[in-house]
Design a protein around this motif. Structure first.
Motif, short mmCIF file in Angstrom:
data_model
loop_
_atom_site.label_atom_id
_atom_site.label_comp_id
_atom_site.label_asym_id
_atom_site.label_seq_id
_atom_site.Cartn_x
_atom_site.Cartn_y
_atom_site.Cartn_z
N MET A 186 38.37 42.02 42.06
CA MET A 186 37.59 42.21 40.94
C MET A 186 37.68 40.96 40.09
SD MET A 186 37.91 46.27 39.81
CE MET A 186 39.68 46.20 39.62
N GLY A 199 35.17 39.63 37.74
CA GLY A 199 33.78 39.00 37.48
C GLY A 199 34.26 39.51 35.76
N GLY A 200 35.16 39.54 35.17
CA GLY A 200 35.36 39.77 33.86
C GLY A 200 35.41 38.48 32.86
N VAL A 218 34.48 40.43 44.18
CA VAL A 218 33.11 40.79 43.55
C VAL A 218 33.09 39.94 42.22
CG1 VAL A 218 31.57 42.75 42.68
CG2 VAL A 218 33.71 43.18 43.96
N GLU A 256 27.23 40.21 41.67
CA GLU A 256 26.62 41.36 40.83
C GLU A 256 25.46 40.55 40.09
OE1 GLU A 256 30.30 42.66 39.18
OE2 GLU A 256 29.32 44.69 39.39
N LYS A 266 28.90 44.67 34.32
CA LYS A 266 28.62 45.72 33.88
C LYS A 266 30.01 46.57 33.78
CE LYS A 266 24.82 46.91 31.67
NZ LYS A 266 23.58 47.67 32.02
N ASN A 267 31.19 45.96 34.08
CA ASN A 267 32.44 46.81 33.88
C ASN A 267 32.74 47.10 35.34
OD1 ASN A 267 34.67 47.53 32.82
ND2 ASN A 267 33.89 48.39 30.91
N ALA A 291 41.87 40.51 39.33
CA ALA A 291 41.95 39.10 39.52
C ALA A 291 43.11 38.54 38.26
CB ALA A 291 40.79 38.28 39.57
N ASP A 292 43.35 38.98 37.32
CA ASP A 292 44.09 38.56 36.37
C ASP A 292 45.57 39.09 36.23
OD1 ASP A 292 43.55 41.37 35.70
OD2 ASP A 292 42.59 40.98 33.62
N GLY A 323 46.36 50.68 30.46
CA GLY A 323 46.16 51.84 30.35
C GLY A 323 47.36 52.60 30.80
N GLU A 333 43.71 55.35 28.14
CA GLU A 333 43.40 54.11 28.21
C GLU A 333 43.58 53.07 26.88
OE1 GLU A 333 42.77 52.26 30.61
OE2 GLU A 333 41.59 50.52 30.12
N LYS A 334 44.28 52.01 26.94
CA LYS A 334 44.65 51.38 25.61
C LYS A 334 44.90 52.09 24.48
CE LYS A 334 42.15 47.28 27.83
NZ LYS A 334 41.13 47.68 28.46
N ASN A 340 49.18 51.56 33.97
CA ASN A 340 48.09 51.35 34.98
C ASN A 340 47.83 50.02 35.19
OD1 ASN A 340 45.84 51.55 36.64
ND2 ASN A 340 44.47 52.07 35.15
N ASP A 379 38.33 53.50 35.02
CA ASP A 379 39.09 54.27 34.36
C ASP A 379 38.63 55.18 33.35
OD1 ASP A 379 41.77 52.23 34.72
OD2 ASP A 379 39.72 51.29 34.48
N ASP A 436 49.28 41.91 33.08
CA ASP A 436 47.79 41.35 33.10
C ASP A 436 48.13 40.26 32.13
OD1 ASP A 436 45.65 41.25 31.42
OD2 ASP A 436 44.90 42.91 32.55
N1 GDD Z 1 33.16 41.78 39.52
C1 GDD Z 1 33.35 42.38 38.17
N2 GDD Z 1 32.24 42.77 37.29
N3 GDD Z 1 34.59 42.10 37.79
C2 GDD Z 1 35.01 42.66 36.71
C3 GDD Z 1 34.01 43.46 35.78
C4 GDD Z 1 32.48 43.39 36.14
O1 GDD Z 1 31.58 43.81 35.48
N4 GDD Z 1 34.42 43.68 34.58
C5 GDD Z 1 35.86 43.61 34.72
N5 GDD Z 1 35.98 42.79 35.91
C6 GDD Z 1 37.26 42.52 36.52
C7 GDD Z 1 38.16 41.64 35.71
O2 GDD Z 1 37.99 40.30 35.88
C8 GDD Z 1 39.50 41.86 35.95
O3 GDD Z 1 40.15 41.20 37.14
C9 GDD Z 1 39.61 43.53 36.36
O4 GDD Z 1 38.05 43.91 36.66
C10 GDD Z 1 39.87 44.27 35.20
O5 GDD Z 1 39.14 44.16 34.16
P1 GDD Z 1 39.62 43.88 32.60
O6 GDD Z 1 38.32 43.49 31.71
O7 GDD Z 1 40.53 43.01 32.84
O8 GDD Z 1 40.17 45.47 32.07
P2 GDD Z 1 41.43 45.52 31.61
O9 GDD Z 1 42.70 44.47 31.75
O10 GDD Z 1 40.76 45.48 29.87
O11 GDD Z 1 41.94 46.99 31.57
C11 GDD Z 1 42.09 47.36 32.85
O12 GDD Z 1 43.17 46.66 33.74
C12 GDD Z 1 44.53 47.02 32.96
C13 GDD Z 1 45.44 46.30 33.92
O13 GDD Z 1 45.34 44.87 33.82
C14 GDD Z 1 42.33 48.90 32.93
O14 GDD Z 1 42.39 49.07 34.41
C15 GDD Z 1 43.82 49.15 32.33
O15 GDD Z 1 43.93 50.66 32.21
C16 GDD Z 1 44.81 48.39 33.12
O16 GDD Z 1 46.01 48.95 32.38
#
Ligand code: GDD
Ligand code: MG
Length: 350
Positions: A7, A9-10, A56, A81, A85-86, A112-113, A154, A175-176, A194, A249, A270
């Motif tokens: 994933m 796309g963030g 993606v 996409e 859209k998360n 991806a992060d 999370g 979550e968070k 998580n 989540d 992360d």
């Molecule tokens: N394709 C795509 N489209 N990828 C997405 C989108 C989207 O709309 N939104 C987010 N992503 C990707 C981000 O690039 C990232 O690699 C991954 O999905 C998770 O999104 P984050 O926006 O980085 O989430 P977070 O870090 O705030 O929280 C999530 O990850 C944590 C661990 O890294 C949650 O799952 C937490 O519970 C978890 O601890």
């Protein structure tokens, strides 16, 4: 068959100015090596062959993504996409496309992060997640023993009756949480972080969507039927326009009853803010994390990132200094989490 979907796309605003709208954080190089996206693909390709490894992302990031990965995976493995859209949308979209192309299989979704230190336990955890997902036909996530009360992750409450087992079941998702709550959760010893790594059969993912986010399922499913038509994109654009912006989540895992957890025995983070990034950088005897050309006199515990010029600091401590082509950022190290406020202000929302 096994599939991996990254994933990517963030946005990642807390790494600004290293990450930008046009260059999100997965394109930042870490550990003096490749960027996070490439390192993620390389890790997963030890388990899943490159032709079964997908990314993606969205249309705006197509060029930079393709330029980054073109030597590793085929172009047709980029799933695009129409907009961000998360993760619920991202997971629904990718699963339904893979279902259409391959019929069935187990899919592992990977952010991806992530920063992973040791490959071996990572590989073992993912292999186990594939096995558990296949055997139980349910969702599996990888949890990590928490190292500190992080507020950016999370938390998963596990059923730790079988503490020695590597496979556990989820009691609850949070979550968070805020710092106070995070500290409490950690002190109980019942929670894992998580990692955001999720495995499931295509059918179990689709089942969870139909149950908890039926709109996501129906709209994306209907739109995907038209992908190969000339104006097929307009269907998916419309579907994305209409669905809710919600993470997998919050939208699904928090509500599901039977989710399995595989405990990942690897050092994980992360790379969510510059302070987290610093642990992937070289450090000196005074506790400074350094990237780029740097000269420090009486400088302690600071994070210095220079992309194109010499950075010099004197008689300071606990600072973050980042210099890129067009921006210089200076702030206290303990405010690394708040950099997103700057981005909001620059965007005109703060
Ligand atoms: N394709 C795509 N489209 N990828 C997405 C989108 C989207 O709309 N939104 C987010 N992503 C990707 C981000 O690039 C990232 O690699 C991954 O999905 C998770 O999104 P984050 O926006 O980085 O989430 P977070 O870090 O705030 O929280 C999530 O990850 C944590 C661990 O890294 C949650 O799952 C937490 O519970 C978890 O601890
Ligand atoms: Mg993240």
């Amino acid at each position: 068959d096994k599939f991996a979907v990254i994933m990517a796309g963030g946005s990642g605003t807390r790494l600004w100015p290293l990450s930008r709208e046009v260059k999100p954080k997965q394109f930042i190089n870490i550990n003096d090596g490749n960027c996070m996206l490439i390192q993620t693909i390389q890790r997963i390709c030890e388990i899943v062959p490159a032709d079964k490894c997908f990314i993606v992302t969205n249309k705006e990031l197509l060029d930079i993504t393709w330029n980054t990965v073109k030597d590793i995976i085929p172009y047709s493995n980029l799933l695009l996409e129409p907009e961000k859209k998360n993760t619920a949308a991202c997971i629904a979209f990718a699963t339904l496309l893979l279902k259409e192309r391959f019929g069935e299989g187990i899919v592992c979704f990977i952010p991806a992060d992530g920063y992973v230190k040791e490959h071996k336990p990572y590989k073992e955890a993912i292999e186990l997640a594939f096995t558990v997902a296949e055997k139980n036909d349910d969702l599996v996530i990888i949890g990590i023993a928490p190292a500190y009360p992080a507020t950016g992750y999370g938390y998963i409450q596990i059923d730790n009756e079988n503490e020695a087992e590597k496979v556990l079941t989820v009691l609850r998702f949070i979550e968070k949480p805020d710092l106070e709550t995070a500290k409490k959760l950690i002190s109980t010893g019942e929670y894992l972080w998580n990692s955001g790594i999720l495995a499931g059969s295509m059918d179990s993912i689709i089942r969870s969507l139909t149950e908890y986010l039926p709109e996501h399922y129906i709209k994306i499913y209907e739109a995907i039927k038209h992908v190969n038509e000339e104006n097929g994109n307009t269907y998916i654009e419309k579907a994305y326009n209409e669905i809710q912006n919600i993470s997998f989540d919050t939208g699904i895992l928090e509500k599901c009853n039977n989710v399995y957890v595989v405990k990942g025995l690897f050092d994980w983070d992360d790379i969510g803010c510059i302070d987290a990034l610093s642990k992937t950088m070289a450090s000196d005897a005074d506790g400074n994390a350094i990237k780029g050309e740097y000269l420090g006199v009486d400088t302690f515990n600071s994070v210095i990132v220079g992309e194109d010029k010499l950075i010099v600091t004197m008689s300071v401590d606990n600072l973050i200094v980042v210099s890129t082509k067009d921006v210089i950022l200076v702030c206290p190290r303990n405010k690394a989490q708040d950099i997103k406020k700057v981005v909001e202000k620059l965007r005109g929302n703060g």
